[in-house]
Design an enzyme around this catalytic site. Structure first.
Site, PDB file in Angstrom:
ATOM      1  N   HIS A   1       0.824  -1.223   0.000  1.00 19.54           N
ATOM      2  CA  HIS A   1       0.000   0.000   0.000  1.00 19.54           C
ATOM      3  C   HIS A   1       0.857   1.272   0.000  1.00 19.54           C
ATOM      4  O   HIS A   1       0.436   2.303   0.520  1.00 19.54           O
ATOM      5  CB  HIS A   1      -0.934   0.045   1.210  1.00 19.54           C
ATOM      6  CG  HIS A   1      -1.667  -1.235   1.462  1.00 19.54           C
ATOM      7  ND1 HIS A   1      -2.865  -1.537   0.868  1.00 19.54           N
ATOM      8  CD2 HIS A   1      -1.332  -2.320   2.208  1.00 19.54           C
ATOM      9  CE1 HIS A   1      -3.255  -2.741   1.264  1.00 19.54           C
ATOM     10  NE2 HIS A   1      -2.340  -3.246   2.070  1.00 19.54           N
TER      11      HIS A   1
ATOM     12  N   SER B   1      14.117  22.447 -15.760  1.00 18.98           N
ATOM     13  CA  SER B   1      12.905  23.232 -15.954  1.00 18.98           C
ATOM     14  C   SER B   1      13.292  24.571 -16.558  1.00 18.98           C
ATOM     15  O   SER B   1      14.347  25.115 -16.250  1.00 18.98           O
ATOM     16  CB  SER B   1      12.214  23.447 -14.612  1.00 18.98           C
ATOM     17  OG  SER B   1      11.369  24.581 -14.675  1.00 18.98           O
TER      18      SER B   1
ATOM     19  N   LYS C   1      15.332  22.604 -10.479  1.00 24.21           N
ATOM     20  CA  LYS C   1      14.723  21.334 -10.881  1.00 24.21           C
ATOM     21  C   LYS C   1      15.626  20.410 -11.681  1.00 24.21           C
ATOM     22  O   LYS C   1      16.398  20.839 -12.514  1.00 24.21           O
ATOM     23  CB  LYS C   1      13.477  21.612 -11.721  1.00 24.21           C
ATOM     24  CG  LYS C   1      12.379  22.258 -10.936  1.00 24.21           C
ATOM     25  CD  LYS C   1      11.544  21.243 -10.219  1.00 24.21           C
ATOM     26  CE  LYS C   1      10.250  21.084 -10.976  1.00 24.21           C
ATOM     27  NZ  LYS C   1       9.371  20.130 -10.364  1.00 24.21           N
TER      28      LYS C   1
ATOM     29  N   GLU D   1       9.212   9.215 -16.717  1.00 23.28           N
ATOM     30  CA  GLU D   1       7.816   9.619 -16.918  1.00 23.28           C
ATOM     31  C   GLU D   1       7.355   9.321 -18.344  1.00 23.28           C
ATOM     32  O   GLU D   1       6.234   8.877 -18.577  1.00 23.28           O
ATOM     33  CB  GLU D   1       7.655  11.117 -16.623  1.00 23.28           C
ATOM     34  CG  GLU D   1       7.788  11.427 -15.140  1.00 23.28           C
ATOM     35  CD  GLU D   1       7.890  12.926 -14.854  1.00 23.28           C
ATOM     36  OE1 GLU D   1       7.525  13.734 -15.721  1.00 23.28           O
ATOM     37  OE2 GLU D   1       8.348  13.268 -13.753  1.00 23.28           O
TER      38      GLU D   1
END
Ligand code: ARG
Length: 468
Positions: free
Chosen positions: A156, A277, A283, A290
């Site tokens: 979980h 970024s 970043k 992704e």
């Protein structure tokens, strides 16, 4: 428009119809398979006396030239032709005149395209297998280096019990190993040659299908000509296996994205596999992970498209089957690219052992082991579970881990605890005691690694040889 048919037509094809019907834009990538298949076919026609040996030789020679020219980029298919089969045959006829017109004897574009695609996918299956093999080797390397790297195992997405990084990677090893086995299964079932099935009902010429199958590296000819031209099961199997690979990669990417986050810091994706970024200077984003996760959808989409395209198709060939290519090519390209990139990202990724260990220690991952300790001292498990629950609550209030409690504190909750409990709930002991087959304990992992190494050495993809 340059087409192979037209005798029974009195009108030109409408321009939009022509474009809607044409497939050259995407089937041009089958040119090698198409030419190789034609070479096998014409050689057989010569051997069988259907064409003279001279005619067969001439056609074969010219096909060799066409192939070389196309490989070199000197000859390119144009939109003028309906499909790659028309382009190559028309080029041959342009160069050889009447002799060229004999190539298509005893053949239909239906068995021709069935053959081309099967040969193409067979090679894709082999390449996917090779990329999976590389990934498995990468995983094995990490497994060997991190037998003692303790980390929390999750259920979980909550810390559950301590495992090792080797064990976590080993789970993915199993997944990609099954993916690889699927490639082999697909190959075993698909490697039969449809050439000679004709349009649907075979031909009246004395074709030697065993010969063409053999020289093209197939186990043998397909056994029913209607099935031969209309079977695309192997594509569905391949797309299904590719979907599974993407699902596995996507799960893995999801974990890497979480692990790479500032909150976790279990891993650091290498600069070469990250992006920045345009506005936030701090970043460093896990874009590759992704994107791999994101591309899963288009591969699933290809599978559903193919299943749908085939549903309800009457035997034998129907033009719907032309829809078997674009999505399949895209899915195969995508998966190969994702596998290669993912392996590279994994190989360059840094694992932060210290963070993983602290996370395991801080998350009560040894609570089950504390309960097991009480059970080993004669307490029923259900009671032990309750006591350790109280222990955890106590620790949460004081913001400490079980290992940081004093013996007095422990004894105030249960007198059964003794000095040896500290050793019993240490991360090393928790992992080290888990020695059943498939468990994370060092010796269990070493045995698993041995089996996997033997598998990697033995399970080579079958070599198919074309003798053409
Ligand atoms: N472009 C077609 C395909 O991809 C080739 C076969 C055409 N056969 C036919 N009878 N129209 O399926």
């Amino acid at each position: 428009m340059a087409q192979l048919w037209g005798g029974r037509f009195t009108k030109e094809t409408d321009q939009m119809v022509y474009q809607f019907n044409a497939s050259i834009e995407f089937d041009k990538r089958l040119y090698r398979q198409d030419i190789t298949g034609s070479m096998a076919h014409v050689t057989m026609l010569g051997r069988q006396g259907i064409l003279t040996e001279e005619e067969a030789e001439k056609i074969r020679g010219e096909l060799t030239h066409i192939l070389a020219e196309m490989d070199a980029g000197d000859l390119e298919p144009t939109e003028q032709y309906e499909d790659i089969h028309s382009f190559i045959e028309a080029t041959l006829i342009e160069r050889l005149g009447d002799t060229g017109k004999k190539l298509h004897t005893g053949r239909s574009r239906n068995d021709q395209v069935a053959l081309d695609l099967r040969m193409y996918i067979r090679e894709e299956v082999r390449q996917a297998d090779a990329l999976l093999y590389d990934l498995l080797n990468e995983l094995l390397k990490i497994m060997k280096n991190h037998l003692d790297t303790v980390m929390p195992g999750f259920t979980h997405l909550q810390k559950a019990q301590p495992v090792t990084l080797a064990h976590h990677m080993g789970a993915y090893f199993e997944m990609f190993k099954r993916d690889r086995q699927r490639m082999r299964d697909i190959y075993e079932r698909m490697n039969y040659c449809p050439l000679g099935s004709g349009a649907l009902a075979g031909t009246t010429y004395p074709l030697d299908r065993d010969f063409t199958a053999k020289v093209l590296g197939f186990y043998g000819p397909t056994l029913n000509s209607m099935d031969g031209v209309s079977d695309r099961d192997y594509i569905i199997e391949y797309l299904s296996a590719l979907s599974m690979i993407m699902m596995h990669l996507s799960r893995f990417c999801e974990e890497i994205i979480i692990w790479n986050s500032n909150e976790y810091q279990f891993v650091e994706i290498d600069d070469s596999y990250s992006t920045g970024s345009s506005i936030m200077p701090q970043k460093k984003n896990p874009d590759i992970a992704e994107l791999v996760r994101g591309k899963t959808g288009r591969v699933y989409g290809a599978l559903v498209s193919m299943l749908t395209a085939l549903k309800g198709l009457p035997l034998a060939y129907n033009k719907d089957l032309q829809e078997d290519k674009e999505f399949t090519f895209d899915a195969s390209d995508t998966v190969k690219q994702c596998l290669a990139l993912f392996s590279g990202m994994l190989a360059t990724m840094k694992f932060n052992k210290e963070r993983m260990r602290l996370s395991a220690e801080g998350g009560f991952t040894n609570a089950t082991d504390a309960a097991d300790y009480l059970v080993n001292h004669g307490m029923p498990f259900r009671d032990a579970h309750g006591i350790v629950g109280r222990l955890v609550l106590y620790c949460l209030e004081k913001q400490i881990s079980i290992g940081q409690m004093t013996l007095e504190e422990l004894k105030s909750i249960s007198p059964v605890f003794e000095e040896d409990v500290f050793e019993a709930v240490s991360m090393e002991a928790c992992v080290g005691r888990r020695l059943t087959v498939g468990a994370p304990g060092r010796d269990a992992m070493l045995r698993a690694i041995e089996t996997e190494e033997a598998y990697l050495e033995e399970a080579a993809f079958p070599e198919y040889k074309m003798e053409i």
